[in-house]
Motif scaffolding. Sequence first.
Motif, PDB file in Angstrom:
ATOM      1  N   PRO A   1       2.059  17.630  -9.249  1.00 40.37           N
ATOM      2  CA  PRO A   1       1.687  19.138 -10.147  1.00 40.37           C
ATOM      3  C   PRO A   1       3.017  18.803 -11.249  1.00 40.37           C
ATOM      4  O   PRO A   1       4.197  19.306 -10.482  1.00 40.37           O
ATOM      5  CB  PRO A   1       1.713  19.950  -8.690  1.00 40.37           C
ATOM      6  N   GLY A   2       3.033  18.821 -12.683  1.00 39.82           N
ATOM      7  CA  GLY A   2       3.785  19.448 -12.975  1.00 39.82           C
ATOM      8  C   GLY A   2       4.384  20.985 -13.246  1.00 39.82           C
ATOM      9  O   GLY A   2       4.508  21.518 -12.378  1.00 39.82           O
ATOM     10  N   TYR A   3       5.330  21.630 -14.200  1.00 39.40           N
ATOM     11  CA  TYR A   3       6.784  22.440 -14.226  1.00 39.40           C
ATOM     12  C   TYR A   3       4.902  23.397 -15.066  1.00 39.40           C
ATOM     13  O   TYR A   3       4.501  23.051 -15.989  1.00 39.40           O
ATOM     14  CB  TYR A   3       7.184  22.641 -15.160  1.00 39.40           C
ATOM     15  N   VAL A   4       4.543  24.746 -14.640  1.00 41.61           N
ATOM     16  CA  VAL A   4       3.886  25.301 -14.882  1.00 41.61           C
ATOM     17  C   VAL A   4       4.712  26.683 -16.014  1.00 41.61           C
ATOM     18  O   VAL A   4       5.036  27.005 -15.390  1.00 41.61           O
ATOM     19  CB  VAL A   4       2.764  26.385 -13.692  1.00 41.61           C
ATOM     20  N   GLU A   5       3.682  26.397 -17.468  1.00 42.07           N
ATOM     21  CA  GLU A   5       4.665  27.071 -18.310  1.00 42.07           C
ATOM     22  C   GLU A   5       4.405  28.787 -18.084  1.00 42.07           C
ATOM     23  O   GLU A   5       2.895  28.725 -17.679  1.00 42.07           O
ATOM     24  CB  GLU A   5       4.268  26.485 -19.431  1.00 42.07           C
TER      25      GLU A   5
ATOM     26  N   ALA B   1       0.509  -1.397  -0.299  1.00 45.33           N
ATOM     27  CA  ALA B   1       0.415   0.157  -0.220  1.00 45.33           C
ATOM     28  C   ALA B   1       0.585   1.382   0.213  1.00 45.33           C
ATOM     29  O   ALA B   1       0.409   2.089  -0.367  1.00 45.33           O
ATOM     30  CB  ALA B   1      -0.645  -0.388   1.456  1.00 45.33           C
ATOM     31  N   LEU B   2       1.585   0.974   0.907  1.00 44.35           N
ATOM     32  CA  LEU B   2       2.453   3.180   0.542  1.00 44.35           C
ATOM     33  C   LEU B   2       3.513   3.143  -0.381  1.00 44.35           C
ATOM     34  O   LEU B   2       3.053   3.677  -0.588  1.00 44.35           O
ATOM     35  CB  LEU B   2       3.709   2.041   1.703  1.00 44.35           C
ATOM     36  N   LEU B   3       4.387   1.350  -1.167  1.00 39.66           N
ATOM     37  CA  LEU B   3       4.530   1.470  -2.615  1.00 39.66           C
ATOM     38  C   LEU B   3       3.380   2.531  -3.328  1.00 39.66           C
ATOM     39  O   LEU B   3       3.840   3.100  -4.617  1.00 39.66           O
ATOM     40  CB  LEU B   3       5.315   0.032  -3.107  1.00 39.66           C
ATOM     41  N   VAL B   4       2.076   2.147  -3.770  1.00 41.40           N
ATOM     42  CA  VAL B   4       1.209   2.585  -4.146  1.00 41.40           C
ATOM     43  C   VAL B   4       1.003   3.590  -3.572  1.00 41.40           C
ATOM     44  O   VAL B   4       0.980   4.404  -5.087  1.00 41.40           O
ATOM     45  CB  VAL B   4       0.060   1.626  -3.907  1.00 41.40           C
ATOM     46  N   MET B   5       1.454   4.025  -2.853  1.00 42.93           N
ATOM     47  CA  MET B   5       0.712   5.004  -2.343  1.00 42.93           C
ATOM     48  C   MET B   5       1.629   6.252  -3.016  1.00 42.93           C
ATOM     49  O   MET B   5       1.313   7.228  -2.915  1.00 42.93           O
ATOM     50  CB  MET B   5       0.619   5.732  -0.684  1.00 42.93           C
ATOM     51  N   MET B   6       2.871   6.106  -2.988  1.00 44.28           N
ATOM     52  CA  MET B   6       4.409   6.722  -2.620  1.00 44.28           C
ATOM     53  C   MET B   6       4.259   6.654  -4.727  1.00 44.28           C
ATOM     54  O   MET B   6       4.812   7.762  -5.428  1.00 44.28           O
ATOM     55  CB  MET B   6       5.340   5.903  -2.740  1.00 44.28           C
ATOM     56  N   GLY B   7       3.574   5.813  -5.359  1.00 37.58           N
ATOM     57  CA  GLY B   7       3.495   5.588  -6.903  1.00 37.58           C
ATOM     58  C   GLY B   7       2.945   7.041  -7.298  1.00 37.58           C
ATOM     59  O   GLY B   7       3.481   7.825  -7.957  1.00 37.58           O
ATOM     60  N   LEU B   8       1.973   6.864  -6.369  1.00 36.50           N
ATOM     61  CA  LEU B   8       0.545   7.904  -6.637  1.00 36.50           C
ATOM     62  C   LEU B   8       1.133   9.147  -6.861  1.00 36.50           C
ATOM     63  O   LEU B   8       1.099  10.353  -7.614  1.00 36.50           O
ATOM     64  CB  LEU B   8      -0.866   7.137  -5.940  1.00 36.50           C
ATOM     65  N   VAL B   9       1.880   9.149  -5.458  1.00 35.72           N
ATOM     66  CA  VAL B   9       2.641  11.143  -5.353  1.00 35.72           C
ATOM     67  C   VAL B   9       3.376  11.647  -6.018  1.00 35.72           C
ATOM     68  O   VAL B   9       3.508  12.475  -6.758  1.00 35.72           O
ATOM     69  CB  VAL B   9       3.193  10.882  -3.828  1.00 35.72           C
TER      70      VAL B   9
END
Length: 100
Positions: A22-26, A9-17
């Motif tokens: 949030p990506g780089y905003v142009e 569960a921890l691995l899945v959560m880390m993967g989702l995070v």
Amino acid sequence: MRKVILAVALLVMMGLVVGFYPGYVEKPVKDGLGPMAIRLDPRFPAPAYHNPLNWWQTHHMDVVNRGDFTQQDCLHCHQPQTSCNNCHTYVGVPEIVDSQ
Ligand code: HEC
Ligand code: HEC
């Protein structure tokens, strides 16, 4: 067994995070990357009244609205889509239209 489930569960959560971080905003940056980048034909040097540029970036509207220059004067060097409106749509100012 519980430890394994917790670890998964921890691995899945880390993967989702990581995956949804949030990506780089142009932003409309001069010579930046992406569709919002502000580009000008390198044939044209910046006119003296653009100096200092950070003053010009925040005061060009006063100069144009006051009537010292018309929008058409600016479009001698600027193409509205690549060096006015990419910034204007970003900040929510009406678009510049080439009336020629
Ligand atoms: C002689 C050509 C020329 C004319 C005419 C001209 N510009 Fe520019 N403008 C440039 C150049 C070249 C740059 C980029 C300057 C630099 O990178 O140092 C620039 C930069 C700008 C920028 C800043 C962009 C940024 O994000 O850094 C704004 C805003 C701008 N011009 C608005 C105007 C307006 C409004 C007019 C009409 C009153 C105008 N310009 C007329 C050549 C011109
Ligand atoms: C780097 C961003 C940027 C670029 C590039 C830019 N502008 Fe602007 N412009 C603004 C901002 C921000 C405002 C609004 C400021 C305010 O309302 O206080 C504005 C406002 C204006 C206004 C006044 C609009 C109104 O309704 O009062 C005019 C006219 C204008 N810009 C002309 C131009 C022209 C012509 C160009 C291209 C040659 C250009 N701008 C390029 C950021 C930019």
